[in-house]
Enzyme design. Sequence first.
Site, PDB file in Angstrom:
ATOM      1  N   ASP A 194      47.739   3.772  -3.256  1.00 27.14           N
ATOM      2  CA  ASP A 194      46.726   3.172  -4.131  1.00 27.14           C
ATOM      3  C   ASP A 194      45.602   2.531  -3.243  1.00 27.14           C
ATOM      4  O   ASP A 194      45.953   1.657  -2.210  1.00 27.14           O
ATOM      5  CB  ASP A 194      46.863   2.478  -5.061  1.00 27.14           C
ATOM      6  CG  ASP A 194      45.975   2.281  -6.327  1.00 27.14           C
ATOM      7  OD1 ASP A 194      44.817   2.827  -6.135  1.00 27.14           O
ATOM      8  OD2 ASP A 194      46.132   1.830  -7.214  1.00 27.14           O
ATOM      9  N   LYS A 252      51.909  11.467  -3.931  1.00 28.30           N
ATOM     10  CA  LYS A 252      52.664  10.595  -4.885  1.00 28.30           C
ATOM     11  C   LYS A 252      51.847  10.470  -6.134  1.00 28.30           C
ATOM     12  O   LYS A 252      50.564  10.064  -6.199  1.00 28.30           O
ATOM     13  CB  LYS A 252      52.827   8.966  -4.458  1.00 28.30           C
ATOM     14  CG  LYS A 252      53.356   8.127  -5.284  1.00 28.30           C
ATOM     15  CD  LYS A 252      53.866   6.952  -4.792  1.00 28.30           C
ATOM     16  CE  LYS A 252      54.058   5.713  -5.774  1.00 28.30           C
ATOM     17  NZ  LYS A 252      54.200   4.309  -4.988  1.00 28.30           N
ATOM     18  N   TRP A 253      52.278  10.937  -7.207  1.00 27.31           N
ATOM     19  CA  TRP A 253      51.502  11.002  -8.403  1.00 27.31           C
ATOM     20  C   TRP A 253      51.946  10.255  -9.369  1.00 27.31           C
ATOM     21  O   TRP A 253      53.035  10.195  -9.973  1.00 27.31           O
ATOM     22  CB  TRP A 253      51.786  12.822  -8.895  1.00 27.31           C
ATOM     23  CG  TRP A 253      51.035  12.879 -10.157  1.00 27.31           C
ATOM     24  CD1 TRP A 253      50.923  12.263 -11.364  1.00 27.31           C
ATOM     25  CD2 TRP A 253      50.577  14.338 -10.191  1.00 27.31           C
ATOM     26  NE1 TRP A 253      50.585  13.173 -12.258  1.00 27.31           N
ATOM     27  CE2 TRP A 253      49.791  14.314 -11.740  1.00 27.31           C
ATOM     28  CE3 TRP A 253      50.347  15.599  -9.562  1.00 27.31           C
ATOM     29  CZ2 TRP A 253      49.357  15.332 -12.208  1.00 27.31           C
ATOM     30  CZ3 TRP A 253      49.562  16.538 -10.251  1.00 27.31           C
ATOM     31  CH2 TRP A 253      49.195  16.367 -11.508  1.00 27.31           C
ATOM     32  N   ASP A 254      51.013   9.044  -9.540  1.00 29.20           N
ATOM     33  CA  ASP A 254      51.053   8.055 -10.572  1.00 29.20           C
ATOM     34  C   ASP A 254      50.458   8.145 -11.834  1.00 29.20           C
ATOM     35  O   ASP A 254      49.757   9.138 -12.202  1.00 29.20           O
ATOM     36  CB  ASP A 254      50.742   6.770  -9.615  1.00 29.20           C
ATOM     37  CG  ASP A 254      51.316   5.553  -9.895  1.00 29.20           C
ATOM     38  OD1 ASP A 254      52.115   5.513 -10.845  1.00 29.20           O
ATOM     39  OD2 ASP A 254      51.033   4.638  -9.255  1.00 29.20           O
ATOM     40  N   ASP A 282      59.255   0.251 -10.519  1.00 27.54           N
ATOM     41  CA  ASP A 282      58.795  -0.622  -9.466  1.00 27.54           C
ATOM     42  C   ASP A 282      59.686  -1.921  -9.067  1.00 27.54           C
ATOM     43  O   ASP A 282      59.007  -2.875  -8.263  1.00 27.54           O
ATOM     44  CB  ASP A 282      57.509  -1.162 -10.407  1.00 27.54           C
ATOM     45  CG  ASP A 282      56.422  -0.241 -10.110  1.00 27.54           C
ATOM     46  OD1 ASP A 282      56.311   0.831  -9.241  1.00 27.54           O
ATOM     47  OD2 ASP A 282      55.324  -0.190 -10.798  1.00 27.54           O
TER      48      ASP A 282
HETATM   49  C1  DGJ Z   1      52.480   1.829  -9.526  1.00 28.42           C
HETATM   50  C2  DGJ Z   1      53.717   2.202  -8.791  1.00 28.42           C
HETATM   51  O1  DGJ Z   1      54.792   2.467  -9.553  1.00 28.42           O
HETATM   52  C3  DGJ Z   1      53.705   1.605  -7.493  1.00 28.42           C
HETATM   53  O2  DGJ Z   1      54.464   2.284  -6.599  1.00 28.42           O
HETATM   54  C4  DGJ Z   1      52.118   1.694  -6.828  1.00 28.42           C
HETATM   55  O3  DGJ Z   1      51.952   3.220  -6.587  1.00 28.42           O
HETATM   56  C5  DGJ Z   1      51.033   1.163  -7.799  1.00 28.42           C
HETATM   57  N1  DGJ Z   1      51.272   2.073  -9.205  1.00 28.42           N
HETATM   58  C6  DGJ Z   1      49.659   1.478  -7.279  1.00 28.42           C
HETATM   59  O4  DGJ Z   1      48.753   1.398  -8.144  1.00 28.42           O
END
Ligand code: DGJ
Length: 723
Positions: A371, A478-480, A549
């Site tokens: 991010d 990486k798709w968040d 996380d």
């Molecule tokens: C939540 C994700 O789980 C983290 O690994 C990271 O990418 C943050 N968002 C970034 O905002």
Amino acid sequence: MAIFYDQTNKLFHLKTSKISYYLLINEIGMLQHVYFGKSLDEMHIDSLLDLGEDWSRYYLDAKTKEEKTYQNVYVNHSLFEIPSFGYSDKRVSSIKLESKCDNKTDFRYVSHKIYQGKPSILNQPTFRNNFSDATTVEFTLKDITKDIYLLLAYTIYENDCIVLRNTKLINNSEDSVYLTKASSVVLDIPRKDLLLTHFPGDWCHERQIREDLLSEGCKRISSNTGRSSHEHNPFFFLSDKTTTENDGDVYGFSLVYSGSFMADFEVNKWGQTRVSIGINDEEFKFEIKPTATFDFPEGLIAYSANGFGDLSRELHDIIRKNLIKIPSMEIKEEILLNSWEGCYFDFDTDKMLSYIKKAKTMGVELFVLDDGWFVNRDDDTSGLGDWYVNEKKIDLKKVIDLCHELKMRFGLWIEPEMINQKSKLYTNHPEYAVGNPNVDRYLSRHQMPLDLCNKQAVDDVYKMIANILDNYEIDYVKWDHNRTIDFGHSQCLENRQGEFYHRMVLGYYDLAKRLTENYPNILFHGCASGGGRFDLASLYYFPEIWTSDETDPIQRLFIQYGTSYMYPLITMGAHVSKNPMTSYLTKAHIALFGTYGFEFDPNKLKENEIEELMKVNDIFHKYHQEVISEGDLYRLYSPFKSNYFSMCSVSKDKCTALVLFMNMIKETRQYRFLKLAGLADEKLYRNDYDNQVYSGKYYKEIGINLTRWLDEFTSILVVLEEV
Ligand code: DGJ
């Protein structure tokens, strides 16, 4: 053909080498469940269907006005495949449909066909139809009072232990009808006292293991936050109380769905258990116009007579074989460094170049910029929706060029389903944000979900992201997804807000399908505030998902252990972070039992810490693909039930194994052996712990001698190789 039809008894036998599923068309044309369990050819219908009394078998025939008795149909307690709703079956319902006059449903047999392969559903993820050994029986059923049809398909694979259920509702009537409950799977089990194993959790605490003995009454596990959720996962097991890891009956259930789901359990006075799993019905009301259809999410049931471990391995195999799609094993098996835990939003080009250079010396092969790389994104209050590189902050081309120069690949973070109020996208299109603009909206992490019911919003975001992928050489995305979906309201749905949550899921699938299909060489990694959307539907698009996380490696042991009940290790994103709870060696051992990678500032590691990682890198390169990603997992000690955690993964050819053992509290030197599982009895293996050679049988019966002082939180990794 693995599906047999006995016309005399109107009995269907869905048979694989591992399971049998029997159902029949009863005397009144309802689909009645007969048996699900071990593969079995002998079936005595009269005995099985006799529920011992008469009073619930009488009917007044509507046409002849005569009283009838149906031999094997007890209206309120026979076992049904599609139970009726609103008539005499008072158990938990499966399908509710509001029409002008009522919301009753009772679907009866019209016809069936048996075919090779499985039905193809276009707008939703399902297990793939690429199996020559798949066979399907598809029933057409019609409601008794309405022109509403169901296509109900059961698919089995010759050598697997699962049954997939697909349901399509077709409205042939002249009016709209409103679907208010859509269960993908109903299973009536003719017994009580089943143990429910389910996986509740929270952010940083996903998929913990809980066991509840089901007794009379109803229980529901569910998510209602628009995603499969941290709080519960759409899979669970039902078993005997006595079932263990290696022995006993166990049924597995799951939904191929990323949205709000519900699973209902009811044990009735007759000692039967009904399980029903589908879209969460709390805020669900979907209009089906005349001639329109509605596809239910695919549902899965599985069975093993050999305990939880065996069922998990079966599910791992089918997920690897027939659900996830990996662009190339080469990129999948590379060591990754993600920037997030190292610097969060606080970076510039020089810092990233220094990360990459240092990472290279630590064996990193794929660098992922998380991010903060796009315009207006120096913290989490703004920027989502504006998918343009912030050139003032980062020279993305330079970063990627350095990766390539150093023979590394490059990955980028995105969160396409969200929007910040402080963004150009919101300024230009406030209607793209979820929620009723006339009512205060609840922000989470300062953001709102993008309205994926709005096709234009999905198209606009698709274009911006495709533009980045077209103009930069990106190998990994990486798709968040960083907030729950609530306040369900779309400005384009007008008076059809009951469709909101399901349409949001369809919008997610649409975007994921377009991006993954149009960029087939990119490895997509799913994420939702950690593991908030770890489900079979997301795995269809993203072959790996960030498990949590949580950076505390000990807590991760619990999370990875729970997750492994359904999902194979190859799908579990797992990184070594800076969390000081254990040594780098132990952190790396734990990450090795997932995808393996790093997430810290590489410049801050001490030499000895790097050395510890390099040792595990070697093991990773030598064994990870064959043993962890493609091997068979055996759980040896549950941290939920003991002070130890232990898992063993064995290559399919049974020549190599990796064993991870970890103790949670300090223990003195006690007489203790670690018994292994999954090795071939007759093969001889050298282990690198005491460097001895023992047979697979010896490792199983006696095990490795761990009679020594055990410090807390210190892992032991043992490699076994056939000699
Ligand atoms: C939540 C994700 O789980 C983290 O690994 C990271 O990418 C943050 N968002 C970034 O905002």
